[in-house]
Design an enzyme around this catalytic site. Structure first.
Site, PDB file in Angstrom:
ATOM      1  N   MET A  14     -34.829 -17.646 -64.923  1.00 32.66           N
ATOM      2  CA  MET A  14     -34.542 -19.256 -65.106  1.00 32.66           C
ATOM      3  C   MET A  14     -35.441 -19.797 -63.913  1.00 32.66           C
ATOM      4  O   MET A  14     -36.061 -20.994 -64.390  1.00 32.66           O
ATOM      5  CB  MET A  14     -33.257 -19.229 -64.673  1.00 32.66           C
ATOM      6  CG  MET A  14     -32.753 -20.815 -64.750  1.00 32.66           C
ATOM      7  SD  MET A  14     -32.905 -21.199 -66.795  1.00 32.66           S
ATOM      8  CE  MET A  14     -31.160 -20.929 -67.423  1.00 32.66           C
TER       9      MET A  14
ATOM     10  N   GLU B 162     -17.712  -6.919 -48.920  1.00 30.37           N
ATOM     11  CA  GLU B 162     -16.517  -7.683 -49.005  1.00 30.37           C
ATOM     12  C   GLU B 162     -16.753  -8.867 -50.083  1.00 30.37           C
ATOM     13  O   GLU B 162     -15.900  -9.591 -50.816  1.00 30.37           O
ATOM     14  CB  GLU B 162     -16.279  -8.388 -47.636  1.00 30.37           C
ATOM     15  CG  GLU B 162     -15.879  -7.612 -46.605  1.00 30.37           C
ATOM     16  CD  GLU B 162     -16.734  -6.941 -45.898  1.00 30.37           C
ATOM     17  OE1 GLU B 162     -18.007  -6.944 -46.285  1.00 30.37           O
ATOM     18  OE2 GLU B 162     -16.512  -6.107 -44.787  1.00 30.37           O
TER      19      GLU B 162
ATOM     20  N   PHE C  83     -15.610  -9.533 -29.516  1.00 34.93           N
ATOM     21  CA  PHE C  83     -16.317  -8.687 -30.444  1.00 34.93           C
ATOM     22  C   PHE C  83     -15.801  -8.990 -31.890  1.00 34.93           C
ATOM     23  O   PHE C  83     -14.652  -9.127 -32.267  1.00 34.93           O
ATOM     24  CB  PHE C  83     -15.957  -7.409 -30.193  1.00 34.93           C
ATOM     25  CG  PHE C  83     -16.893  -6.404 -31.330  1.00 34.93           C
ATOM     26  CD1 PHE C  83     -18.247  -6.267 -31.468  1.00 34.93           C
ATOM     27  CD2 PHE C  83     -15.990  -5.433 -32.050  1.00 34.93           C
ATOM     28  CE1 PHE C  83     -18.592  -5.476 -32.587  1.00 34.93           C
ATOM     29  CE2 PHE C  83     -16.635  -4.784 -32.921  1.00 34.93           C
ATOM     30  CZ  PHE C  83     -18.005  -4.781 -33.301  1.00 34.93           C
ATOM     31  N   GLN C  84     -16.519  -9.415 -33.012  1.00 33.37           N
ATOM     32  CA  GLN C  84     -16.210  -9.518 -34.303  1.00 33.37           C
ATOM     33  C   GLN C  84     -15.338 -10.983 -34.454  1.00 33.37           C
ATOM     34  O   GLN C  84     -14.297 -10.895 -35.293  1.00 33.37           O
ATOM     35  CB  GLN C  84     -15.693  -8.242 -35.113  1.00 33.37           C
ATOM     36  CG  GLN C  84     -16.770  -7.591 -35.246  1.00 33.37           C
ATOM     37  CD  GLN C  84     -16.280  -6.331 -36.286  1.00 33.37           C
ATOM     38  OE1 GLN C  84     -15.041  -6.080 -36.439  1.00 33.37           O
ATOM     39  NE2 GLN C  84     -17.093  -5.634 -36.981  1.00 33.37           N
TER      40      GLN C  84
ATOM     41  N   LYS D  34      -4.721 -10.171 -34.805  1.00 32.45           N
ATOM     42  CA  LYS D  34      -4.213  -8.850 -34.906  1.00 32.45           C
ATOM     43  C   LYS D  34      -2.802  -8.708 -34.101  1.00 32.45           C
ATOM     44  O   LYS D  34      -2.151  -7.781 -34.642  1.00 32.45           O
ATOM     45  CB  LYS D  34      -5.296  -7.786 -34.053  1.00 32.45           C
ATOM     46  CG  LYS D  34      -5.088  -6.363 -34.213  1.00 32.45           C
ATOM     47  CD  LYS D  34      -6.336  -5.693 -33.783  1.00 32.45           C
ATOM     48  CE  LYS D  34      -6.302  -4.051 -33.788  1.00 32.45           C
ATOM     49  NZ  LYS D  34      -7.190  -3.297 -33.576  1.00 32.45           N
TER      50      LYS D  34
END
Lengths: 109, 573
Positions: free
Chosen positions: B484, B65, B127-128, B177
């Protein structure tokens, strides 16, 4: 030195958290806070300790939030009642229909 | 500030009387002109993915993502339209966070759509489930949770407006949802928002007067110029005045790198000419820049003798770090045009001594490419690569030493051709940003310059290149270390090298081939010309693995906490 702001929030989810979060991240500590419903949104009054930060810059940063309708720097403490608060409080003691009747009577006379 | 207008969507495409929230959302995206989205599906966002096929919207499946968010960022920078990324709830949403912060810090218009657990489940640790709205509050310009399916058109219209209006930024839309599954009346209207133009402040006359009185004026050009599409306006003003100009990292390309008036990039790794000119200036005309600490060095020693005219789309940036003697907030193009009308044309004669001083600084501090030895000298390779790529090339880079070498040694004559993570400094930015840029500019060469540390942050997106045959050419500068950090440990931590050794890197050329890309590896100077010819002539996505000296440093360097006049120089390798 303490600075005071009066911020009108739009009725949007997260408006209060977003505004307070920005203020704290920009280096201002919230020392006093008062919040009440105002029209469709909320009126937030704050006392802030800026620790050398510029309040005018903070006002512009808060103002650009989409959730914020207006920002005003004020003199009174968040808990202090203003004249407008007193007027609003007095008005709330009188039933709305009484005011309406009185206004109609005044208009007719 | 804006005026909503109502448009009846049902007249434009005949649809059934009702539709799901997901189909409505996808239809709204089409109505808003979205042709490409970057994302990754998952449980809570499945109804939206169910509505995508056949919608006319191209979905690019990234392999993480974060890759989707950064690709949307790259797409947006090139097009100046909102880039769109999607992810599911929970880890999908949290994986977008770095990309959103990146877009926030660099003022890039991105709209992120996240699935969320169904409304009745919210707040139950389902969940999630994660509060992505709360997590992202500080790193988005605005955000929404859609509570009612019927609100979808208005929220989307406002989100896209806010993302691009004024100073752009990312906007997050969290969609439970059930909101996407519920049926809603298809005959919904979609509001449109328009910016109300702000008048040019009357103090533009004060700015013109200050410019007429200045003896050593200098333009200080920032990334706000390309964000506002103000390149033509700023080029006209610079040419009309004949004043020299410097730019920030993100301002590169505002005026052509090879313009005789351009002094180079200022700041920590800026050119000596640019930094010394700024320190000597008596007037800075700051356009679309925010006095970032990497640009100014020690702020109270920055341009100590200069008055400041600050022109910026965001009023909140004016006076934030440096007092502005003349403030011009608002539309950059309008302010620059008003200023151009008022100032004297070609002050070259009046400022002959100053212009000659600046020209001398340019000669004295010109980049050198004659580093000794046989190992590949990265600045010379990047200069050659940039010349080979031509004026239409877009270069996306990652973060680290190579990022500074790209800024110093590549030519940027076209706006929005230099994609860099300037504010957040996101390692892993380059490859996904290059993917977004190539999809936006399919006919132009797109190069990604990365380092061996950065490339591994989003290496999985090589699979995205292969999957869609996205013709991005990658130049990977490999010094087998976090260069760096190593440089700073060498210079400021007494050579105490801590956790910077990457000598066990994989064989990057072989790795690229595993992903299905063409690749080559070079390590000596005599291989460079042939390798660059291969890189540009061979069609399709490819990776050129370039081994460089692990001890190479970026010069000059303004030490932290020092004035920009204090530039360290060192050995070129």
């Amino acid at each position: 030195m303490s600075v005071h702001f009066e911020i009108r929030l739009k009725p949007a989810e997260g408006a209060l958290l977003r505004t307070l979060g920005l203020i704290q991240r920009r280096g201002f500590a919230v020392t006093e806070l008062a919040l009440r419903e105002a029209g469709e949104g909320q009126l937030l009054r704050l006392a802030l300790d800026g620790r050398g930060r510029c309040p005018a810059v903070l006002a512009r940063q808060v103002e650009r939030l989409h959730d914020v309708a207006s920002v005003e720097r004020v003199e009174h403490e968040p808990w202090q009642a203003t004249v407008a608060d007193c007027a609003r409080a007095l008005a709330s003691l009188v039933p709305a229909n009484v005011i309406e009747q009185q206004m109609t009577a005044e208009a007719n006379s | 500030m804006n005026q909503p207008m109502v448009r009846d969507m049902s007249r434009q495409s005949p649809e059934p009387a009702t539709m799901t929230g997901a189909r409505l959302l996808v239809r709204c995206l089409r109505e808003l002109g979205v042709d490409t989205v970057f994302g990754y599906p998952g449980g809570a966002i499945m109804p939206i993915y169910d509505a995508l096929p056949g919608s006319g919207i191209r979905h690019i499946l990234t392999r993480h993502e974060q890759g989707a968010a950064l690709a949307a960022d790259g797409y947006a920078r090139v097009t100046r339209r909102a880039g769109v990324c999607m992810a599911t709830s929970g880890p999908g949403a949290t994986n977008l966070v770095t990309g959103l912060a990146n877009s926030m810090l660099d003022s890039v218009p991105v709209v992120a759509i996240t699935g969320q657990v169904a409304t009745p489940m919210m707040g139950t640790d389902a969940f999630q489930e994660v509060d992505v709205f709360g997590i992202t509050l500080p790193i988005v310009k605005h955000s929404y949770i859609i509570r009612e399916t019927a609100d979808i058109p208005e929220v989307l219209a406002e989100a896209f407006f806010l993302a691009t209006d004024g100073r752009p930024g990312p906007v997050l839309i969290d969609v439970p949802k059930d909101v996407t599954v519920n049926e809603v009346d298809a005959r919904v209207s979609m509001p449109q928002f328009r910016t109300t133009s702000q008048p040019v402040p009357p103090v533009v006359a004060d700015a013109a007067r200050a410019m007429a009185e200045a003896q050593q004026p200098l333009f200080y050009l920032g990334g706000g110029i390309e964000i506002a599409g103000a390149e033509d306006a700023v080029r006209t003003l610079v040419a009309r005045t004949g004043f020299p100009a410097v730019s920030t990292l993100k301002g590169l390309g505002a005026i052509p790198t090879d313009d005789p008036l351009f002094m180079g990039m200022l700041g920590m790794h800026g050119s000596g000419a640019a930094n010394l000119a700024v320190q000597a200036a008596d007037l800075l005309i700051v356009v679309g820049a925010r006095f970032d600490d990497r640009a100014t060095g020690k702020l109270d020693k920055f341009a100590p003798n200069a008055r400041v005219i600050h022109i910026d789309a965001d009023a909140a940036e004016i006076g934030k770090l440096r007092h502005a003697d003349v403030a011009l907030p608002g539309d950059l193009v309008a302010n620059l045009a008003a200023l151009t009308q008022r100032i004297e044309a070609d002050a070259g004669q009046r400022l002959a001594a100053w212009c000659e001083h600046c020209a001398a600084l340019r000669r004295q501090h010109a980049w050198r490419y004659d580093a000794p030895g046989d190992l590949i000298y990265a600045p010379a390779l990047l200069k050659a690569m940039s010349e080979h790529a031509g004026a239409r090339a877009t270069i996306a880079c990652d973060v680290g030493q190579h990022q500074m070498w790209v800024a110093q040694h590549c030519r940027f004559n076209r706006p929005r051709s230099h994609l860099t993570s300037g504010g957040l400094g996101t390692m892993g930015y380059g490859l996904p940003a290059g993917i977004g840029a190539k999809l936006a500019r399919p006919d132009d060469p797109v190069l990604v310059v990365s380092g061996d540390g950065s490339i591994m942050m989003n290496i999985q997106e090589l699979a995205t290149l292969k999957r869609y045959d996205i013709d991005v050419r990658i130049v990977l500068l490999d010094n087998s270390s976090l260069g760096m950090v190593r440089q700073w440990q060498e210079l400021f931590f007494d050579g105490n090298y801590s956790e910077i050794d990457l000598s066990d890197n994989p064989d990057f050329a072989a790795l690229a081939r595993v992903f299905g890309l063409k690749s080559r590896c070079i390590e000596t100077r005599d291989q460079v010309d042939d390798a660059l010819t291969w890189l540009f002539d061979e069609p399709g996505p490819s990776l050129l693995h370039v081994r460089i000296d692990p001890r190479a440093n970026v010069w000059p360097l303004v030490p932290p906490g020092k004035s920009n006049a204090t530039m360290m120089e060192g050995e070129q390798r």
